[in-house]
Motif scaffolding. Structure first.
Motif, PDB file in Angstrom:
ATOM      1  N   VAL A 212       0.729  -1.154  -0.014  1.00 19.31           N
ATOM      2  CA  VAL A 212       0.074  -0.105  -0.040  1.00 19.31           C
ATOM      3  C   VAL A 212       0.907   1.165  -0.263  1.00 19.31           C
ATOM      4  N   LYS A 213       0.801   2.165  -1.109  1.00 13.10           N
ATOM      5  CA  LYS A 213       1.421   3.359  -0.844  1.00 13.10           C
ATOM      6  C   LYS A 213       0.514   4.400  -0.764  1.00 13.10           C
ATOM      7  N   PHE A 214       0.898   5.246   0.055  1.00 11.84           N
ATOM      8  CA  PHE A 214       0.054   6.705   0.488  1.00 11.84           C
ATOM      9  C   PHE A 214       0.900   7.812  -0.119  1.00 11.84           C
ATOM     10  N   SER A 215       0.382   8.493  -1.272  1.00 11.95           N
ATOM     11  CA  SER A 215       0.670   9.755  -1.687  1.00 11.95           C
ATOM     12  C   SER A 215       0.282  11.040  -1.171  1.00 11.95           C
ATOM     13  N   TYR A 216       0.959  11.597  -0.164  1.00 14.15           N
ATOM     14  CA  TYR A 216       0.659  12.880   0.345  1.00 14.15           C
ATOM     15  C   TYR A 216       1.256  14.028   0.276  1.00 14.15           C
ATOM     16  N   PRO A 217       0.835  15.167   0.300  1.00 18.29           N
ATOM     17  CA  PRO A 217       1.572  16.312  -0.186  1.00 18.29           C
ATOM     18  C   PRO A 217       3.047  16.401   0.648  1.00 18.29           C
ATOM     19  N   ALA A 218       3.850  17.083   0.332  1.00 18.07           N
ATOM     20  CA  ALA A 218       5.149  17.370   0.798  1.00 18.07           C
ATOM     21  C   ALA A 218       6.041  15.946   0.934  1.00 18.07           C
ATOM     22  N   ASP A 219       6.569  15.822   2.082  1.00 13.54           N
ATOM     23  CA  ASP A 219       7.340  14.804   2.192  1.00 13.54           C
ATOM     24  C   ASP A 219       6.747  13.560   3.167  1.00 13.54           C
ATOM     25  N   SER A 220       5.486  13.697   3.281  1.00 13.90           N
ATOM     26  CA  SER A 220       4.689  12.825   4.184  1.00 13.90           C
ATOM     27  C   SER A 220       4.462  11.286   3.705  1.00 13.90           C
ATOM     28  N   SER A 221       4.687  11.266   2.515  1.00  7.35           N
ATOM     29  CA  SER A 221       4.318  10.041   1.735  1.00  7.35           C
ATOM     30  C   SER A 221       4.847   8.964   2.453  1.00  7.35           C
ATOM     31  N   PHE A 222       4.428   7.693   2.178  1.00  4.58           N
ATOM     32  CA  PHE A 222       5.164   6.557   2.724  1.00  4.58           C
ATOM     33  C   PHE A 222       4.354   5.011   1.996  1.00  4.58           C
ATOM     34  N   THR A 223       5.253   4.015   2.323  1.00  2.33           N
ATOM     35  CA  THR A 223       4.803   2.753   1.551  1.00  2.33           C
ATOM     36  C   THR A 223       4.695   1.640   2.887  1.00  2.33           C
ATOM     37  N   MET A 224       3.915   0.789   2.798  1.00  6.29           N
ATOM     38  CA  MET A 224       3.905  -0.388   3.753  1.00  6.29           C
ATOM     39  C   MET A 224       3.866  -1.649   2.788  1.00  6.29           C
ATOM     40  N   GLN A 225       4.253  -2.595   3.283  1.00 10.90           N
ATOM     41  CA  GLN A 225       4.030  -3.871   2.637  1.00 10.90           C
ATOM     42  C   GLN A 225       4.292  -5.099   3.490  1.00 10.90           C
ATOM     43  N   ARG A 226       3.789  -6.149   2.860  1.00  9.82           N
ATOM     44  CA  ARG A 226       3.496  -7.569   3.418  1.00  9.82           C
ATOM     45  C   ARG A 226       4.887  -8.110   3.471  1.00  9.82           C
ATOM     46  N   VAL A 227       5.267  -8.725   4.382  1.00 10.50           N
ATOM     47  CA  VAL A 227       6.667  -9.409   4.568  1.00 10.50           C
ATOM     48  C   VAL A 227       6.328 -10.881   4.893  1.00 10.50           C
ATOM     49  N   VAL A 228       6.472 -11.802   3.819  1.00 10.16           N
ATOM     50  CA  VAL A 228       6.109 -13.334   3.969  1.00 10.16           C
ATOM     51  C   VAL A 228       7.324 -13.988   4.718  1.00 10.16           C
ATOM     52  N   GLN A 229       6.871 -14.536   5.823  1.00 10.05           N
ATOM     53  CA  GLN A 229       7.958 -15.328   6.824  1.00 10.05           C
ATOM     54  C   GLN A 229       7.852 -16.613   6.456  1.00 10.05           C
ATOM     55  N   LYS A 230       8.973 -17.444   6.734  1.00 13.00           N
ATOM     56  CA  LYS A 230       9.077 -18.830   6.651  1.00 13.00           C
ATOM     57  C   LYS A 230       8.945 -19.318   7.902  1.00 13.00           C
ATOM     58  N   ASP A 231       8.234 -20.269   8.130  1.00 10.45           N
ATOM     59  CA  ASP A 231       8.107 -21.138   9.410  1.00 10.45           C
ATOM     60  C   ASP A 231       9.305 -21.786   9.648  1.00 10.45           C
ATOM     61  N   THR A 232       9.695 -21.928  10.661  1.00  8.34           N
ATOM     62  CA  THR A 232      11.081 -22.779  10.558  1.00  8.34           C
ATOM     63  C   THR A 232      10.718 -24.174  11.088  1.00  8.34           C
ATOM     64  N   THR A 233       9.330 -24.381  11.493  1.00 12.82           N
ATOM     65  CA  THR A 233       8.925 -25.956  11.768  1.00 12.82           C
ATOM     66  C   THR A 233       9.030 -26.808  10.660  1.00 12.82           C
ATOM     67  N   ALA A 234       9.587 -28.006  10.859  1.00 11.15           N
ATOM     68  CA  ALA A 234       9.898 -29.043   9.770  1.00 11.15           C
ATOM     69  C   ALA A 234       8.481 -28.990   8.854  1.00 11.15           C
ATOM     70  N   GLY A 235       8.643 -29.172   7.608  1.00 15.53           N
ATOM     71  CA  GLY A 235       7.428 -29.415   6.809  1.00 15.53           C
ATOM     72  C   GLY A 235       6.486 -28.333   6.598  1.00 15.53           C
ATOM     73  N   SER A 236       6.528 -27.166   7.378  1.00 12.57           N
ATOM     74  CA  SER A 236       5.702 -25.971   7.057  1.00 12.57           C
ATOM     75  C   SER A 236       5.952 -25.108   6.144  1.00 12.57           C
ATOM     76  N   ALA A 237       4.736 -24.794   5.491  1.00 10.59           N
ATOM     77  CA  ALA A 237       4.475 -23.705   4.554  1.00 10.59           C
ATOM     78  C   ALA A 237       4.853 -22.268   4.780  1.00 10.59           C
ATOM     79  N   GLU A 238       4.982 -21.427   3.862  1.00 11.16           N
ATOM     80  CA  GLU A 238       5.310 -19.923   4.365  1.00 11.16           C
ATOM     81  C   GLU A 238       4.169 -19.471   5.058  1.00 11.16           C
ATOM     82  N   THR A 239       4.134 -18.649   6.035  1.00 11.27           N
ATOM     83  CA  THR A 239       3.140 -17.965   6.781  1.00 11.27           C
ATOM     84  C   THR A 239       2.704 -16.708   6.055  1.00 11.27           C
TER      85      THR A 239
END
Length: 342
Positions: A212-239
């Motif tokens: 998600v990218k927020f475009s605001y006036p001046a320098d207040s814009s910012f971006t957030m993103q989803r980070v996929v993490q790997k579960d270290t448990t054996a046989g687990s899929a990505e969370t």
């Protein structure tokens, strides 16, 4: 006359009086069912169009094609997608009206109940335009409920326990009988064009929103993103992972509320006779990137006199109105509002 004959005569007379009282009062379950069948017996699966005619506003026509509903005022050539939920609510409620009693059988009293030419006429039509059913909806007033009977439904008994109850008067155009219904039908039949329109700008699976990218006036814009993490448990899929912005982990609850709004944004109204290209300068833009790489952008334009932003979106042919206070508090916030512990 023997005593036995007298007894039979008394029993017969009593039975006749009771039957007449039940027929005219509408107090029994059988009489209510009879009123229902006579009043608006429509197979809603066969309904292809609904016409709502009012004397104080333009008439409305709802029409089904390929499983979707559209709405059009009869005084213009414009047609808009209709709210399926609103149409289904109408189709459920009218054919299942619980009739309370006969208010009058005299045509000269129709104006008193608002079921004359000033009432709202609802007509349901079939595939070839044939009339499946018609109902004139008149005045609604608050009344103190009468004493209950054994034939009442649980809904009727609940309304009576609350004290005052709304009573609406209705009739069919081909008969003089006016019936009372213990509910308000105003929200169903007195809706304007805007209230019938589909107000959903788009619908997305929130799990597909990756950035998600927020475009605001001046320098207040910012971006957030989803980070996929790997579960270290054996046989687990990505969370599903967490959301981050500029290396900071974001508050799960705040992000969840944001995604709920952005996955299915709803208009509060529409800027009629305004094309997206004439919506004005863009104040803010919220852009989504989805799992398949496609993007969606929602642009916010200056608010009108009612403190509503004008909003445009990719592929959306209308100019929506969004209540500014709601969006300022839920979506159009600074980066710090989404940080943990802020």
């Amino acid at each position: 006359m023997t005593n036995a004959t007298k007894t039979l005569a008394v029993v017969f007379a009593g039975t006749l009086v009771l039957a007449l009282a039940t027929t005219w009062s509408g107090g029994g379950a059988a009489s209510t069912a009879a009123f229902q069948g006579e009043l608006f017996a429509v197979d809603t699966s066969q309904v292809q169009a609904i016409r709502i005619e009012r004397t104080d506003a333009p008439s409305i026509r709802l029409e089904r094609a390929d499983g979707t509903w559209s709405v059009a005022p009869t005084d213009t050539a414009a047609t808009y997608p209709a709210s399926t939920q609103a149409v289904q609510r109408l189709l459920r409620r009218l054919p299942s009206l619980e009739v309370g009693a006969v208010a009058t059988r005299q045509p000269d009293k129709h104006p008193q109940y608002g079921v004359d030419s000033t009432g709202t006429k609802v007509t349901m039509l079939g595939a070839d335009g044939q009339t499946l059913g018609q109902l004139i909806v008149g005045r609604t007033q608050m009344q103190r409920p009468s004493s209950g009977g054994q034939g009442q439904s649980p809904m009727q008994r609940m309304r009576r326990r609350r004290g005052m109850t709304p009573v609406t008067y209705v009739r069919t155009p081909d008969k003089p009988d006016v019936y009372s219904v213990e509910q308000s039908l105003n929200s169903l039949v007195e809706r304007g064009l805007e209230a019938w329109r589909n107000k959903t700008i788009w619908t997305l699976d929130r799990s597909n929103i990756q950035r998600v990218k927020f475009s605001y006036p001046a320098d207040s814009s910012f971006t957030m993103q989803r980070v996929v993490q790997k579960d270290t448990t054996a046989g687990s899929a990505e969370t599903a992972g967490t959301w981050v912005s500029a290396g900071d982990t974001l508050d799960t609850s705040e992000v969840s509320s944001l995604l709920r709004e952005l996955s299915s944004p709803e208009a509060d109204g529409f800027a009629e006779n305004t094309s997206p290209s004439a919506a004005g300068d863009t104040l803010y833009t919220v852009q989504l990137r989805l799992s398949d790489g496609t993007r969606r952008a929602l642009r916010f334009h200056p608010a009108d006199a009612d403190n509503r932003y004008r909003a445009t979106a990719d592929g959306y042919p209308y100019v929506a109105q969004l209540r500014a206070s709601n969006w300022d508090n839920s979506v159009l916030q600074g980066r710090s509002a989404f940080l943990k512990g802020e």
